[in-house]
Enzyme design. Structure first.
Site, short mmCIF file in Angstrom:
data_model
loop_
_atom_site.label_atom_id
_atom_site.label_comp_id
_atom_site.label_asym_id
_atom_site.label_seq_id
_atom_site.Cartn_x
_atom_site.Cartn_y
_atom_site.Cartn_z
N THR A 188 4.35 4.42 -3.69
CA THR A 188 4.72 3.02 -3.26
C THR A 188 4.40 2.09 -3.86
O THR A 188 2.57 2.32 -4.79
CB THR A 188 4.76 3.45 -1.57
OG1 THR A 188 4.54 1.60 -1.21
CG2 THR A 188 3.13 3.49 -1.57
N TYR A 245 -1.55 2.41 4.91
CA TYR A 245 0.19 3.00 3.78
C TYR A 245 -0.14 3.42 2.86
O TYR A 245 -0.10 4.38 2.35
CB TYR A 245 1.29 1.94 4.23
CG TYR A 245 2.27 2.57 3.92
CD1 TYR A 245 3.24 3.90 3.85
CD2 TYR A 245 2.75 1.79 2.52
CE1 TYR A 245 4.00 4.19 3.09
CE2 TYR A 245 3.61 1.88 1.80
CZ TYR A 245 4.47 3.18 1.98
OH TYR A 245 5.39 3.96 1.80
#
Ligand code: UDP
Length: 326
Positions: free
Chosen positions: A117, A141
């Site tokens: 990501t 995250y």
């Protein structure tokens, strides 16, 4: 044909990749715990419902299946939730990936594609972001994925036969233009989905999280990439690994961004609904601007995106929202 194991293949991005690979004739096995995925989303190959925390079961499955490559999507994906529940993210995204890698290592399975990501970059110093930028996540995250990237790097250095490609996704959006699959979460948090559900009347209004960012209109800027263009990036990454390419990392985005306000305006235009919008405080963990420099993916893997058009992206998502199959 080669055999590919797809973890999280019943999820949003995974199901689009399964469809792309299935159409090309790959043999596929999806492992998914169906926590957010849907069995109806898996259009090709078999589906086994299992959780990556169950290492013994995963080992049995993979030992029997003997895949040529693994594409690993299964993960938790919400920045704001990760700030509230960091352990969930380190468990699901980091520890469970470690389980999977240990199994693959024991079984000698050596081609691995990882869903990473843009959140690994944190607040980048330069925009657009190159793959060489510092890894400096500002939320659990991003950190949970950054840990895996480090593990992959170390493993590939220790075992030269193990090769991986890490794809750093920017903001994935839109749905299958053929209308068979799309995003379907119980509690969607992503901007385009929230906007469309507000247009549909499922939410009373759309909140804009933060209007005091250092951007031209004060709202965050993101690089929205159509899920089918991202699926194509997986197919070419897989094919390059299978033909012997070395481990590598690629950004997946178009190289330009839109602000939250621009997305909202486009969603209003596409849907024809002037839905209610309210300005709200910043959401914790959000960087101001995330825009990819995707020249490496274009040059080295010859990626040619087809849907670099925000209106088209939102149209496909709207079509799915109105005609969902699950
Ligand atoms: N956002 C917003 N309202 C929403 C959902 C998201 O203003 O209902 C903003 C969010 O704060 C961020 C951008 O939209 O600046 C993209 O967020 P999203 O959750 O879609 O993706 P992320 O960038 O977190 O992966």
């Amino acid at each position: 044909m080669k055999k590919v194991l797809v973890t999280g293949g019943a999820g949003y991005i995974g199901s689009h990749v399964v469809k792309s690979l299935g159409k090309k004739g790959y043999e596929l096995l999806t492992i998914d715990n169906l926590s957010t995925g849907h069995k109806e989303a898996v259009l090709y190959g078999d589906l086994v419902v299992a959780d990556l925390s169950n290492k013994e079961k995963i080992k049995e499955l993979i030992k029997d299946y003997k895949p040529d490559a693994v594409i690993h999507f299964a993960a938790s994906i919400e920045v704001a939730e990760s700030v509230q529940k960091p352990l969930k993210y380190y468990r699901n995204n980091t520890a469970n990936t470690l389980n999977l890698l240990e199994v693959l290592n024991d079984l000698g399975i050596e081609n691995f594609i990882f869903s990473s990501t843009a959140a690994v970059y944190g607040n980048p110093e330069q925009i657009p972001i190159k793959e060489t930028a510092d890894i400096n996540p500002i939320n659990p995250y991003g950190q949970s994925k950054a840990f895996v990237e480090k593990i992959l790097k170390d493993l590939s250095q220790a075992n030269k036969n193990f090769r991986y490609i890490s794809l750093r996704y920017f903001n994935v959006a839109g749905a299958d233009p053929e209308g068979q699959i799309g995003q379907s979460y119980k509690n969607p948090t992503h901007l385009i989905t929230r906007a469309l559900k507000t247009a549909k009347g499922e939410f009373e209004k759309l909140y804009i999280f933060g209007t005091d960012y250092p951007t031209p209109d004060g709202t965050c800027i993101r690089d929205y990439i159509h899920v089918n263009d991202l699926a194509d990036a997986h197919v070419i990454a897989l094919e390059s690994l299978l033909s012997g390419r070395d481990s590598d990392v690629f950004n997946c985005g178009y190289g330009h961004g839109y602000s939250v306000k621009e997305v909202v305006e486009t969603a209003k235009k596409v849907t024809g609904v002037d839905f209610p919008v309210e300005e709200a405080p910043r959401r914790p963990g959000d960087p101001a601007v995330l825009v990819a420099d995707s020249s490496k993916l274009r040059k080295e893997l010859n990626w040619k995106p087809k849907f670099d058009d925000l209106e088209f992206i939102i149209k496909t998502a709207w079509n799915w929202e109105l005609n969902k199959r699950f």
